[in-house]
Design a protein around this motif. Structure first.
Motif, PDB file in Angstrom:
ATOM      1  N   UNK A  33       0.878  -1.162   0.000  1.00 19.34           N
ATOM      2  CA  UNK A  33       0.000   0.000   0.000  1.00 19.34           C
ATOM      3  C   UNK A  33       0.916   1.211   0.000  1.00 19.34           C
ATOM      4  N   UNK A  34       0.835   2.005  -1.059  1.00 18.07           N
ATOM      5  CA  UNK A  34       1.736   3.140  -1.222  1.00 18.07           C
ATOM      6  C   UNK A  34       0.963   4.434  -1.371  1.00 18.07           C
ATOM      7  N   UNK A  35       1.504   5.499  -0.805  1.00 17.63           N
ATOM      8  CA  UNK A  35       1.008   6.843  -1.028  1.00 17.63           C
ATOM      9  C   UNK A  35       2.165   7.630  -1.622  1.00 17.63           C
ATOM     10  N   UNK A  36       1.914   8.258  -2.776  1.00 18.71           N
ATOM     11  CA  UNK A  36       2.974   8.942  -3.508  1.00 18.71           C
ATOM     12  C   UNK A  36       2.618  10.413  -3.690  1.00 18.71           C
ATOM     13  N   UNK A  37       3.426  11.287  -3.111  1.00 22.11           N
ATOM     14  CA  UNK A  37       3.218  12.731  -3.184  1.00 22.11           C
ATOM     15  C   UNK A  37       4.130  13.305  -4.253  1.00 22.11           C
ATOM     16  N   UNK A  38       3.584  14.156  -5.129  1.00 23.07           N
ATOM     17  CA  UNK A  38       4.427  14.713  -6.169  1.00 23.07           C
ATOM     18  C   UNK A  38       3.742  15.780  -6.986  1.00 23.07           C
ATOM     19  N   UNK A  39       4.233  15.950  -8.209  1.00 20.58           N
ATOM     20  CA  UNK A  39       3.703  16.968  -9.102  1.00 20.58           C
ATOM     21  C   UNK A  39       3.739  16.453 -10.530  1.00 20.58           C
ATOM     22  N   UNK A  40       3.051  17.166 -11.398  1.00 20.08           N
ATOM     23  CA  UNK A  40       3.002  16.758 -12.786  1.00 20.08           C
ATOM     24  C   UNK A  40       2.492  17.865 -13.679  1.00 20.08           C
ATOM     25  N   UNK A  41       2.227  17.498 -14.916  1.00 20.56           N
ATOM     26  CA  UNK A  41       1.696  18.416 -15.914  1.00 20.56           C
ATOM     27  C   UNK A  41       0.539  17.712 -16.608  1.00 20.56           C
ATOM     28  N   UNK A  42      -0.605  18.392 -16.677  1.00 21.00           N
ATOM     29  CA  UNK A  42      -1.777  17.832 -17.338  1.00 21.00           C
ATOM     30  C   UNK A  42      -2.101  18.661 -18.581  1.00 21.00           C
ATOM     31  N   UNK A  43      -2.505  17.989 -19.637  1.00 25.54           N
ATOM     32  CA  UNK A  43      -2.923  18.671 -20.855  1.00 25.54           C
ATOM     33  C   UNK A  43      -4.426  18.911 -20.787  1.00 25.54           C
ATOM     34  N   UNK A  44      -4.818  20.125 -20.998  1.00 29.59           N
ATOM     35  CA  UNK A  44      -6.223  20.499 -20.974  1.00 29.59           C
ATOM     36  C   UNK A  44      -6.636  21.020 -22.340  1.00 29.59           C
ATOM     37  N   UNK A  45      -7.804  20.598 -22.795  1.00 26.53           N
ATOM     38  CA  UNK A  45      -8.379  21.113 -24.029  1.00 26.53           C
ATOM     39  C   UNK A  45      -9.587  21.957 -23.662  1.00 26.53           C
ATOM     40  N   UNK A  46      -9.597  23.174 -24.157  1.00 31.67           N
ATOM     41  CA  UNK A  46     -10.715  24.070 -23.875  1.00 31.67           C
ATOM     42  C   UNK A  46     -11.233  24.630 -25.183  1.00 31.67           C
ATOM     43  N   UNK A  47     -12.486  24.997 -25.158  1.00 29.50           N
ATOM     44  CA  UNK A  47     -13.078  25.599 -26.354  1.00 29.50           C
ATOM     45  C   UNK A  47     -13.698  26.935 -25.974  1.00 29.50           C
ATOM     46  N   UNK A  48     -13.740  27.807 -26.953  1.00 29.69           N
ATOM     47  CA  UNK A  48     -14.318  29.130 -26.743  1.00 29.69           C
ATOM     48  C   UNK A  48     -14.994  29.579 -28.032  1.00 29.69           C
ATOM     49  N   UNK A  49     -15.929  30.471 -27.905  1.00 26.19           N
ATOM     50  CA  UNK A  49     -16.598  31.043 -29.076  1.00 26.19           C
ATOM     51  C   UNK A  49     -15.887  32.326 -29.466  1.00 26.19           C
ATOM     52  N   UNK A  50     -15.639  32.460 -30.747  1.00 25.63           N
ATOM     53  CA  UNK A  50     -14.977  33.642 -31.280  1.00 25.63           C
ATOM     54  C   UNK A  50     -15.937  34.322 -32.247  1.00 25.63           C
ATOM     55  N   UNK A  51     -16.095  35.610 -32.069  1.00 25.98           N
ATOM     56  CA  UNK A  51     -16.953  36.391 -32.950  1.00 25.98           C
ATOM     57  C   UNK A  51     -16.069  37.233 -33.856  1.00 25.98           C
ATOM     58  N   UNK A  52     -16.243  37.074 -35.165  1.00 28.81           N
ATOM     59  CA  UNK A  52     -15.436  37.817 -36.144  1.00 28.81           C
ATOM     60  C   UNK A  52     -16.357  38.559 -37.120  1.00 28.81           C
ATOM     61  N   UNK A  53     -15.868  39.699 -37.510  1.00 24.57           N
ATOM     62  CA  UNK A  53     -16.600  40.493 -38.492  1.00 24.57           C
ATOM     63  C   UNK A  53     -16.176  40.073 -39.892  1.00 24.57           C
ATOM     64  N   UNK A  54     -17.153  39.769 -40.732  1.00 25.39           N
ATOM     65  CA  UNK A  54     -16.883  39.388 -42.114  1.00 25.39           C
ATOM     66  C   UNK A  54     -17.193  40.606 -42.995  1.00 25.39           C
ATOM     67  N   UNK A  55     -16.138  41.215 -43.574  1.00 24.48           N
ATOM     68  CA  UNK A  55     -16.379  42.435 -44.367  1.00 24.48           C
ATOM     69  C   UNK A  55     -17.200  42.175 -45.647  1.00 24.48           C
ATOM     70  N   UNK A  56     -17.163  40.956 -46.154  1.00 27.83           N
ATOM     71  CA  UNK A  56     -17.934  40.662 -47.367  1.00 27.83           C
ATOM     72  C   UNK A  56     -19.428  40.684 -47.094  1.00 27.83           C
TER      73      UNK A  56
END
Length: 165
Positions: A33-56
């Motif tokens: 039975x082991x307990x391991x304390x440490x650190x790491x790096x996680x990859x996160x994927x996020x999404x967002x809405x972008x509003x753009x003006x279309x000059x046409x």
């Protein structure tokens, strides 16, 4: 004369076997039975809405954009090994939203326990597998995979130790 030599050899062999270091219980059947304390790096994927003006069209159009980022974290991994089976509680930042855990535990597959190392694979979901490696001499745990990693220092825990509070 040969009989005396054989008796002496047999007695020497028996004494050697009796005085040799005894087999430990964990040589054939490991319970850890082991307990391991440490650190790491996680990859996160996020999404967002972008509003753009279309000059046409002279209108604003909304599109969805996704991006990934690497986030450092600190955490704890808990590992239980009994014989040829093992399970692990992975630090929460590494756990994907769709996952294969059961009651918080992931199974350790292809578990190999030697006197120096413990290795195996942890399947977080259908796309995400981590390689587990524990150095039994230094106590260093590493979990590596494509979506992040974790390393920590492990300590053995006695399950029957009374609670502190």
């Amino acid at each position: 004369m040969k009989t005396g030599y054989l008796r002496t050899a047999a007695v020497s062999l028996m004494l050697g076997l009796c005085c040799a270091s005894p087999l430990r219980a964990d040589d054939n059947y490991v319970t850890l039975n082991l307990t391991c304390y440490g650190s790491g790096v996680a990859t996160r994927t996020e999404s967002t809405n972008i509003s753009r003006y279309d000059p046409k069209t002279k209108k604003y159009a909304t599109t969805n954009a996704q991006y990934t980022s690497k986030e450092p974290f600190e955490g704890t991994a808990v590992i239980e090994i009994s014989g040829d089976t093992g399970r692990i509680k992975v630090p929460e930042p590494l756990v994907p939203s769709l996952n294969t855990r059961s009651d918080g535990w992931f199974a350790i597959r292809d578990l190999v326990v030697t006197s120096d190392f413990i290795t195996g694979k942890v399947k977080l979901n259908f796309l995400n597998n981590k390689h587990l490696r524990i150095d039994r001499r230094s106590g260093l745990l590493t979990l590596d995979g494509s979506s992040g990693n974790f390393s920590g220092q492990c300590e053995a825990v006695d399950r029957f130790t009374p609670r502190k509070f």
